[in-house]
Design a protein around this motif. Structure first.
Motif, mmCIF file in Angstrom:
data_model
loop_
_atom_site.group_PDB
_atom_site.id
_atom_site.type_symbol
_atom_site.label_atom_id
_atom_site.label_comp_id
_atom_site.label_asym_id
_atom_site.label_seq_id
_atom_site.Cartn_x
_atom_site.Cartn_y
_atom_site.Cartn_z
ATOM 1 N N UNK A 251 3.165 5.826 -3.051
ATOM 2 C CA UNK A 251 4.336 6.542 -3.568
ATOM 3 C C UNK A 251 4.419 6.546 -5.095
ATOM 4 N N UNK A 252 3.467 5.931 -5.763
ATOM 5 C CA UNK A 252 3.401 6.039 -7.215
ATOM 6 C C UNK A 252 4.052 4.925 -7.998
ATOM 7 N N UNK A 253 4.418 3.834 -7.361
ATOM 8 C CA UNK A 253 4.989 2.706 -8.111
ATOM 9 C C UNK A 253 3.905 2.057 -8.953
ATOM 10 N N UNK A 254 4.312 1.444 -10.066
ATOM 11 C CA UNK A 254 3.367 0.827 -10.993
ATOM 12 C C UNK A 254 2.634 -0.332 -10.314
ATOM 13 N N UNK A 255 1.321 -0.386 -10.483
ATOM 14 C CA UNK A 255 0.514 -1.411 -9.838
ATOM 15 C C UNK A 255 0.906 -2.829 -10.248
ATOM 16 N N UNK A 256 1.164 -3.094 -11.549
ATOM 17 C CA UNK A 256 1.577 -4.464 -11.909
ATOM 18 C C UNK A 256 2.867 -4.898 -11.212
ATOM 19 N N UNK A 257 3.817 -3.973 -11.074
ATOM 20 C CA UNK A 257 5.070 -4.314 -10.388
ATOM 21 C C UNK A 257 4.813 -4.605 -8.911
ATOM 22 N N UNK A 258 3.930 -3.805 -8.275
ATOM 23 C CA UNK A 258 3.606 -4.023 -6.860
ATOM 24 C C UNK A 258 2.951 -5.388 -6.672
ATOM 25 N N UNK A 259 1.975 -5.704 -7.547
ATOM 26 C CA UNK A 259 1.287 -6.985 -7.420
ATOM 27 C C UNK A 259 2.234 -8.150 -7.641
ATOM 28 N N UNK B 243 0.833 -1.215 0.000
ATOM 29 C CA UNK B 243 0.000 0.000 0.000
ATOM 30 C C UNK B 243 0.862 1.258 0.000
ATOM 31 N N UNK B 244 1.985 1.215 0.715
ATOM 32 C CA UNK B 244 2.905 2.362 0.711
ATOM 33 C C UNK B 244 3.504 2.557 -0.665
ATOM 34 N N UNK B 245 3.915 1.464 -1.299
ATOM 35 C CA UNK B 245 4.483 1.556 -2.653
ATOM 36 C C UNK B 245 3.465 2.147 -3.623
ATOM 37 N N UNK B 246 2.195 1.744 -3.486
ATOM 38 C CA UNK B 246 1.144 2.302 -4.348
ATOM 39 C C UNK B 246 0.951 3.790 -4.066
#
Length: 618
Positions: free
Chosen positions: A383-391, A378-381
């Protein structure tokens, strides 16, 4: 910094070789008195790759990035996500509950870690003299009692020993491991992760899950890397891990595996059997010292978490003692120390052996690691990181966490209930305290006068003006505090100079002194002062007032002949459909009655304090 990180951050995971590999092999060979070579290689492989994936990649590379101005831990994550002020019924409120459960799990970990660490070290006595087995529990209890007794002295006097002792410990791990590998170098095949997969594929679900749960003990303590981020910084923590701690652990686990290949009957204690006979007792002494250091690290972490939780409004105010004037993180919380001591000693008496405690250990830590992975995503999201990379990345690690959680959950009735009960009780107190404070603030707001109405009424009343300054502490940033209006109403008097003081904790670790105070003139000689502190700082009303004067937010005369007025509220639980269930309202009232006095918590000298009582129904 590197030595300090060795002593504080890696004490827990550094002493895992005392029991982790033993439990993994015994889980793979249930009831056997000798080790199966295939199971030995599979257990070593599983432990090595757990260290690589969970600790090295997940924590050292990824999670350490989720810092709140250099601070880490579950509370810092909640601050980054802005969940502290979540409204009931929102997804942020659910997130807050999950985060508080994660924080509470650290208390369960804090009760189990000293017990299993010290027990596993003292159990080395049984290797050479099995008759001494009956003295293991009394010796362990004596060591733990002494450890909790010295907490009030602070860790500064033994802190200097932490790093050097752990450096010696990791060097000994390397030497013991190299000796085992020298005799059976074929154990190096365990570096291939397929060895673990092959064994679990043929062993069946029951044995595989048991070994997964036991092997997880090798990575408990990895969460300390993130929790202690603010004390040392990401650089020293990573360098210490990759340069010394990880190689030492890998070599020792390989050495223990090699030792079991050489002597399959050493399954009862493969760690101590690596050492020559003459070195057993010195090794027991060093291991005991290392486990005491590991226990001290987790106890200090619980103190720090308690302080942050109090300042963010998740726990009632408690007495916090600064044990070192020049070290912000060295604190002692008496109430927490003795509650933790009671839980730890109970764990030793109830479970008696490190084998039995192993069943209680992994479930709380694996759940905490899973919660950390979710919050990090949730923090990465945010901060603007790409959703596919986070998942992809966080989803991969969440699957690993859930596999280990599932493996540990089968030990629920073998002892896993113990830390979960402790964590559940702490989480209940946190949520009850937060909800109760919200209800009290609603009641205050309904009775609080607006500034304009109070000041206008003051002009038309015959009020005696007293010499000096009256400082009225308030939890709100607007309106007139109840005890100020009550004081004027009943005494028909008010000081010549008045300042309403509110101390707020921000969701950042520290607040610069230049941003500490902000004052507003409401009327001649009538001020409102807002003081801001970070959740790693101690709020001091006298210091805040001096800061406001020094930066010319308030006149210097405000400090002359000051009396500090504090509202003392007695909570009256009310049986109705509003608020909380009656038993929770009574729990909140109990915590509120036994909380640290407001004046003492905000460092106000006792001779300056006047309390004005109010009863509030919730």
């Amino acid at each position: 910094m590197l030595l300090g990180a060795l002593g504080v951050v890696y004490g827990d995971i550094g002493t895992s070789p005392l029991y982790a590999f033993k439990e993994a092999v015994r889980a793979a060979n249930p009831g056997a008195h000798s080790a199966d070579p295939v199971a030995v290689t599979g257990a070593v492989s599983l432990i090595l790759w757990a260290l690589v994936l969970i600790v090295s990649i997940k924590y050292a590379v990824l999670i350490l990035r989720a810092d709140n101005n250099g601070e880490g831990g579950i509370v810092a994550m909640l601050a980054l996500l802005g969940a502290r002020h979540a409204k009931p019924g929102t997804w942020q409120a659910l997130l807050l509950v999950v985060g508080l459960v994660g924080a509470a799990l650290l208390y369960g970990d804090g009760a189990i870690t000293p017990a299993i660490s010290v027990l596993s070290a003292v159990e080395g006595l049984k290797v050479d003299a099995p008759a001494l087995g009956r003295f293991v529990v009394p010796i362990t209890l004596a060591i733990l009692v002494a450890l909790f007794l010295v907490q009030s002295k602070g860790v500064a006097f033994i802190g200097r020993m932490f790093g050097p002792v752990m450096l010696v410990w990791f060097c000994v791990l390397v030497l013991l491991g190299l000796g085992g590998i020298w005799h059976r170098p074929e154990i190096l095949a365990a570096a291939n992760p397929l060895k673990a997969v092959e064994f679990m594929g043929h062993a069946g679900w029951g044995v595989s899950f048991a070994m997964l749960g036991a092997a997880f003990l090798a990575v408990t303590g990895g969460e300390a890397m993130y929790a202690d981020l603010g004390h040392f910084g990401a650089g020293p923590i990573r360098v210490s891990w990759f340069a010394l701690v990880l190689p030492a652990l890998v070599i020792n686990y390989l050495g223990q595996g090699a030792g079991l290949l050489l002597e399959p009957d050493a399954i009862e204690n493969p760690f101590y059997r690596l050492a020559p006979d003459w070195a057993h007792y010195p090794l027991i002494g060093l291991a005991t010292l290392a486990t005491v250091i590991a226990s001290q690290a987790i106890i200090s972490g619980v103190f720090s978490l308690t302080q942050q939780s109090i300042q963010l409004g998740f726990l009632p105010a408690m007495r916090i003692v600064q044990t070192a004037p020049d070290e912000r993180g060295q604190i002692y919380v008496p109430a927490v120390n003795w509650l933790l001591a009671a839980a730890t000693l109970t764990a030793v008496v109830v479970f008696e052996t490190s084998d039995a405690l192993a069943g209680a250990y992994g479930i709380a830590v694996s759940l905490l690691m899973a919660i950390t992975t979710v919050l990090a995503a949730l923090i990465a999201h945010r901060w603007g990181y790409a959703l596919p990379a986070i998942l992809a990345v966080n989803g991969f690690f969440l699957v690993i966490d859930l596999v280990f959680l599932g493996a540990n959950s089968v030990k629920l009735f073998e002892g896993g209930w113990f830390p979960l009960v402790l964590a559940g009780f702490v989480a209940l107190m946190m949520l009850t305290w937060r909800r109760g404070n919200h209800l009290i603030e609603e009641a205050r707001a309904a009775m609080r006068q607006p500034e304009a109405a109070f000041l206008a009424n003051l002009q038309h009343r015959d009020v005696v003006r007293l010499p000096g300054t009256g400082a009225f502490l308030s939890a709100a940033t607007h309106g007139i505090p109840l005890h100020l209006s009550r004081f004027v109403e009943r005494s028909h008097a008010l000081h010549r100079r008045v300042v309403i003081v509110t101390a707020l904790y921000e969701e950042t670790p520290t607040v610069p002194e230049t941003e500490r105070a902000r004052a507003t003139l409401l009327a001649p000689d009538f001020y409102r002062l807002i003081l801001r502190y970070g959740f790693m700082e101690d709020a001091s009303i006298p210091e805040g007032l001096r800061c406001a004067v020094e930066h010319r937010h308030l006149p210097a005369a405000i400090l002359d002949d000051m009396t500090v007025f504090i509202g003392h509220e007695t909570v009256i639980p009310k049986s109705d459909d509003r608020g909380m269930m009656p038993w929770r309202e009574n729990l909140f009232a109990f915590m509120q009655r036994n909380a640290e006095r407001t004046g003492a918590y905000f460092c106000v000298p006792t001779r300056q304090v006047v309390e004005v009582g109010t009863e509030i129904e919730i």
